[in-house]
Write an enzyme that holds these catalytic residues in place. Structure first.
Site, PDB file in Angstrom:
ATOM      1  N   ASP A  67      -0.339   5.144   0.991  1.00 30.17           N
ATOM      2  CA  ASP A  67      -0.637   6.089   2.066  1.00 30.17           C
ATOM      3  C   ASP A  67      -0.665   5.391   3.419  1.00 30.17           C
ATOM      4  OD1 ASP A  67      -1.111   8.647   0.647  1.00 30.17           O
ATOM      5  OD2 ASP A  67      -2.684   7.495  -0.341  1.00 30.17           O
ATOM      6  N   ASP A 124       0.851  -1.175   0.000  1.00 28.05           N
ATOM      7  CA  ASP A 124       0.000   0.000   0.000  1.00 28.05           C
ATOM      8  C   ASP A 124       0.898   1.241   0.000  1.00 28.05           C
ATOM      9  OD1 ASP A 124      -2.403   1.597   0.464  1.00 28.05           O
ATOM     10  OD2 ASP A 124      -1.665   1.796   2.511  1.00 28.05           O
TER      11      ASP A 124
END
Length: 222
Positions: A20, A18
């Protein structure tokens, strides 16, 4: 499974990352923009912030404004994405992210993010991080996290079975997506521990990856 912070060694053939909250700390921007959005719609900002991490914007809006037509959510999300892409003030690396990404050069890994191409490019650049060669962004999928589509697509693009992938995530939606894809999940940061990852770390300084002669990756966590 209860997440552990104890030293752990995981084995995989690919890593799915991922962005953020995992590689990039963009919380300052997310807070600014989503709290303004909450004010415009008469919603409680604290409650909104509990929903928005990890999801595509239109999917968050669908949860928060369930009676609003999706066409409005999509149009609103397009405006929000433009705001977020233009605002990189306070966007910084997660500690350990540059070294972690450098250690993955030449090894199977992919970025799997709910951000679109412009936003992910802007935030990674603002944090001084290099983009992985394989990227699954908002444009690449039909369903947002917590749907597992993005992680399954990342595994497929790398040619690795889902069960042989390890996900790195910070949000409840992302951790749920990784679990639904049948993958082990390393939770990163303070949000992650409450959402059931297999193991949790403070940041990426607590992760080390070693390539093995048989093509597997040993992931030292904690």
């Amino acid at each position: 499974m209860t997440a552990t912070a104890a030293p752990t060694v995981l084995t995989a053939r690919a890593l799915l990352l991922d962005m953020d909250g995992t590689l990039v700390n963009s919380d300052a921007v997310v807070e600014r923009i989503w709290r303004r959005w909450a004010d415009r719609h008469g919603l409680d900002g604290d409650e909104v912030m509990k929903v928005v991490h990890g999801r595509q914007g239109h999917a968050s809006m669908a949860v928060l404004l369930p009676d609003r037509p999706m066409e409005q959510n999509l149009a609103d999300n397009a405006r929000m994405l433009a705001e977020e892409t233009a605002d990189t003030d306070g966007v910084v690396e997660i500690p350990g992210a540059p070294e972690f990404l450098a250690s993955l050069r030449g090894l199977p890994h992919a970025l799997v993010t709910s951000a679109d191409v412009p936003l992910s490019t802007a935030r990674m650049a603002a944090a001084g991080l290099e983009l992985p060669d394989v990227r699954v962004t908002a444009e690449s999928v039909g369903a947002s996290k917590p749907d597992p589509e993005g992680f399954l697509k990342g595994a497929a693009e790398l040619g690795v079975a889902p069960a042989e992938c390890v996900v790195f995530e910070d949000s409840g939606a992302g951790i749920a997506a990784g679990k639904a894809a049948g993958m082990a999940v390393v939770g990163v940061g303070p949000r992650a521990g409450t959402h059931g990852p297999d193991v949790v770390v403070r940041d990426l300084t607590q992760v080390r990856v070693e390539a093995q002669p048989d093509g597997t990756l040993r992931i030292h966590v904690g």
